[in-house]
Design a protein around this motif. Structure first.
Motif, mmCIF file in Angstrom:
data_model
loop_
_atom_site.group_PDB
_atom_site.id
_atom_site.type_symbol
_atom_site.label_atom_id
_atom_site.label_comp_id
_atom_site.label_asym_id
_atom_site.label_seq_id
_atom_site.Cartn_x
_atom_site.Cartn_y
_atom_site.Cartn_z
ATOM 1 N N THR A 51 51.247 28.565 51.879
ATOM 2 C CA THR A 51 52.377 28.926 52.090
ATOM 3 C C THR A 51 52.675 30.528 52.329
ATOM 4 O O THR A 51 51.678 31.139 51.282
ATOM 5 C CB THR A 51 53.506 28.512 51.448
ATOM 6 N N LYS A 52 53.707 31.126 52.730
ATOM 7 C CA LYS A 52 53.994 32.380 52.735
ATOM 8 C C LYS A 52 54.309 32.839 51.098
ATOM 9 O O LYS A 52 53.996 33.961 50.708
ATOM 10 C CB LYS A 52 54.998 32.830 53.595
ATOM 11 N N ALA A 53 55.032 32.006 50.486
ATOM 12 C CA ALA A 53 55.259 32.141 49.363
ATOM 13 C C ALA A 53 54.196 32.198 48.173
ATOM 14 O O ALA A 53 54.131 33.004 47.596
ATOM 15 C CB ALA A 53 56.437 31.142 48.735
ATOM 16 N N ALA A 54 53.425 31.329 48.505
ATOM 17 C CA ALA A 54 52.158 31.287 47.614
ATOM 18 C C ALA A 54 51.196 32.508 47.782
ATOM 19 O O ALA A 54 50.728 33.157 46.945
ATOM 20 C CB ALA A 54 51.149 29.963 47.984
ATOM 21 N N LEU A 55 51.232 33.066 49.094
ATOM 22 C CA LEU A 55 50.532 34.315 49.415
ATOM 23 C C LEU A 55 51.131 35.440 48.673
ATOM 24 O O LEU A 55 50.576 36.345 48.084
ATOM 25 C CB LEU A 55 50.466 34.488 50.828
ATOM 26 N N ARG A 56 52.480 35.540 48.790
ATOM 27 C CA ARG A 56 53.053 36.683 48.066
ATOM 28 C C ARG A 56 53.074 36.520 46.705
ATOM 29 O O ARG A 56 53.037 37.609 45.766
ATOM 30 C CB ARG A 56 54.596 36.535 48.401
ATOM 31 N N GLU A 57 53.078 35.319 45.899
ATOM 32 C CA GLU A 57 52.902 35.052 44.403
ATOM 33 C C GLU A 57 51.624 35.433 44.324
ATOM 34 O O GLU A 57 51.389 36.277 43.232
ATOM 35 C CB GLU A 57 53.212 33.587 44.092
ATOM 36 N N ALA A 58 50.516 35.008 44.992
ATOM 37 C CA ALA A 58 49.060 35.588 44.779
ATOM 38 C C ALA A 58 49.030 37.206 44.793
ATOM 39 O O ALA A 58 48.129 37.740 43.855
ATOM 40 C CB ALA A 58 48.137 35.126 45.565
ATOM 41 N N VAL A 59 49.685 37.704 45.596
ATOM 42 C CA VAL A 59 49.163 39.167 45.761
ATOM 43 C C VAL A 59 50.128 39.988 44.649
ATOM 44 O O VAL A 59 49.754 40.931 44.141
ATOM 45 C CB VAL A 59 49.633 39.860 47.146
ATOM 46 N N THR A 60 51.223 39.348 44.264
ATOM 47 C CA THR A 60 51.996 39.933 43.166
ATOM 48 C C THR A 60 51.141 39.654 41.724
ATOM 49 O O THR A 60 51.110 40.666 41.088
ATOM 50 C CB THR A 60 53.220 38.985 42.818
ATOM 51 N N LYS A 61 50.517 38.720 41.735
ATOM 52 C CA LYS A 61 49.817 38.235 40.379
ATOM 53 C C LYS A 61 48.483 39.356 40.343
ATOM 54 O O LYS A 61 48.216 39.784 39.512
ATOM 55 C CB LYS A 61 49.348 36.816 40.539
ATOM 56 N N ARG A 62 47.890 39.573 41.607
ATOM 57 C CA ARG A 62 46.748 40.316 41.710
ATOM 58 C C ARG A 62 47.202 41.702 41.237
ATOM 59 O O ARG A 62 46.529 42.569 40.554
ATOM 60 C CB ARG A 62 46.243 40.328 43.107
ATOM 61 N N TRP A 63 48.438 42.366 41.688
ATOM 62 C CA TRP A 63 48.949 43.729 41.296
ATOM 63 C C TRP A 63 48.999 43.639 39.870
ATOM 64 O O TRP A 63 49.069 44.632 39.223
ATOM 65 C CB TRP A 63 50.303 43.625 42.181
ATOM 66 N N LEU A 64 49.745 42.612 39.161
ATOM 67 C CA LEU A 64 50.043 42.644 37.599
ATOM 68 C C LEU A 64 48.879 42.685 36.903
ATOM 69 O O LEU A 64 48.417 43.304 35.983
ATOM 70 C CB LEU A 64 51.064 41.347 37.560
ATOM 71 N N ASP A 65 47.711 41.803 37.387
ATOM 72 C CA ASP A 65 46.519 41.390 36.766
ATOM 73 C C ASP A 65 45.730 42.817 36.577
ATOM 74 O O ASP A 65 44.986 42.912 35.623
ATOM 75 C CB ASP A 65 45.690 40.470 37.276
ATOM 76 N N ARG A 66 45.839 43.784 37.715
ATOM 77 C CA ARG A 66 45.176 45.046 37.443
ATOM 78 C C ARG A 66 45.543 45.696 35.989
ATOM 79 O O ARG A 66 44.704 46.328 35.481
ATOM 80 C CB ARG A 66 45.416 45.920 38.689
ATOM 81 N N THR A 67 46.850 45.583 35.623
ATOM 82 C CA THR A 67 47.085 46.367 34.487
ATOM 83 C C THR A 67 46.690 45.661 33.066
ATOM 84 O O THR A 67 46.059 46.171 32.336
ATOM 85 C CB THR A 67 48.714 46.297 34.511
ATOM 86 N N SER A 68 46.772 44.277 33.505
ATOM 87 C CA SER A 68 46.296 43.381 32.274
ATOM 88 C C SER A 68 44.839 43.614 31.985
ATOM 89 O O SER A 68 44.319 43.645 30.765
ATOM 90 C CB SER A 68 46.304 41.845 32.583
ATOM 91 N N GLU A 69 44.008 43.686 33.032
ATOM 92 C CA GLU A 69 42.429 43.986 32.902
ATOM 93 C C GLU A 69 42.265 45.399 32.202
ATOM 94 O O GLU A 69 41.196 45.348 31.461
ATOM 95 C CB GLU A 69 41.805 43.990 34.222
ATOM 96 N N THR A 70 42.977 46.347 32.345
ATOM 97 C CA THR A 70 42.650 47.368 31.792
ATOM 98 C C THR A 70 43.041 47.418 30.465
ATOM 99 O O THR A 70 42.184 47.916 29.846
ATOM 100 C CB THR A 70 43.448 48.737 32.586
ATOM 101 N N LEU A 71 44.098 46.892 29.972
ATOM 102 C CA LEU A 71 44.549 46.912 28.825
ATOM 103 C C LEU A 71 43.646 45.790 27.826
ATOM 104 O O LEU A 71 43.510 46.238 26.694
ATOM 105 C CB LEU A 71 46.076 46.490 28.687
ATOM 106 N N SER A 72 42.983 44.863 28.380
ATOM 107 C CA SER A 72 42.172 44.004 27.814
ATOM 108 C C SER A 72 40.844 44.686 27.113
ATOM 109 O O SER A 72 40.514 44.116 26.038
ATOM 110 C CB SER A 72 41.947 42.675 28.457
ATOM 111 N N ALA A 73 40.452 45.651 27.752
ATOM 112 C CA ALA A 73 39.231 46.472 27.027
ATOM 113 C C ALA A 73 39.597 47.220 25.815
ATOM 114 O O ALA A 73 38.663 47.374 25.153
ATOM 115 C CB ALA A 73 38.930 47.317 28.322
#
Length: 195
Positions: A51-73
């Motif tokens: 769905t469009k909603a699933a796509l929007r949620e995935a792109v949001t998660k991807r954007w948020l995950d960039r920060t999480s990955e940096t911090l996990s190091a």
């Protein structure tokens, strides 16, 4: 070059979606726009995201995950917990400031998307407080911090520093003196964690 269904990946779709969102904004961006940008049919996009909603949620998660990955190091480093905690908070503040300052239109778009995708935001906050919990646990184990409940302490640290990472404060992140205010809050937090 047009993509084929064999070479179309979820990651490519998410990259194209981000670009479409940047160009059109969240109100006008459609799955058809994403498909057009990729040179495929919208059905090809729907094979990856139902769905469009699933796509929007995935792109949001991807954007948020960039920060999480940096911090996990930082969490994984073998250094003093107090230094890791300070560096983690600084990296979070820096990442959020960069997102807001480098591409304000896309940042505004993601503020709309995160409001729509509470589950993705909740997972992101849980990941961040989980990372903080691991740092607090390490500090408690070596005697640097006094925390009877590391998870509750981590949540308190996260909330106490919210002005420097919660997007609702983005307009303050470039204000004169904000770095000194950040340093003062982090110093206070670190003092409060000492045994």
């Amino acid at each position: 070059m047009a993509a084929t269904s064999e070479t179309l990946t979820a990651e490519r779709i998410l990259e194209a979606t981000e670009e479409v969102l940047r160009r059109h904004g969240p109100a006008k961006a459609t799955v058809v726009d994403v498909a057009r940008a990729l040179g495929v049919s919208h059905g090809s996009v729907y094979r990856h995201f139902r769905t469009k909603a699933a796509l929007r949620e995935a792109v949001t998660k991807r954007w948020l995950d960039r920060t999480s990955e940096t911090l996990s190091a930082i969490v994984a480093e073998d250094r003093a917990p107090a230094a890791r905690l300070r560096d983690w908070l600084l990296a979070l503040f820096t990442a959020k400031r960069r997102k807001a300052g480098d591409d304000p239109e896309l940042f505004a778009t993601y503020m709309v998307l995160t409001a729509e995708n509470g589950a993705a935001v909740g997972e992101h906050v849980a990941d961040l407080t989980g990372q903080l919990t691991r740092i607090v646990e390490a500090g408690t184990a070596d005697g640097t911090f006094a925390a009877a409940d590391p998870a509750a302490t981590a949540a308190a640290v996260f909330h106490a520093t919210g002005r420097f990472h919660d997007p609702c404060y983005a307009q303050d992140w470039e204000a004169p003196g904000v770095e000194a205010e950040f340093d003062a809050v982090v110093a206070l937090v670190l003092r409060g964690l000492r045994p």
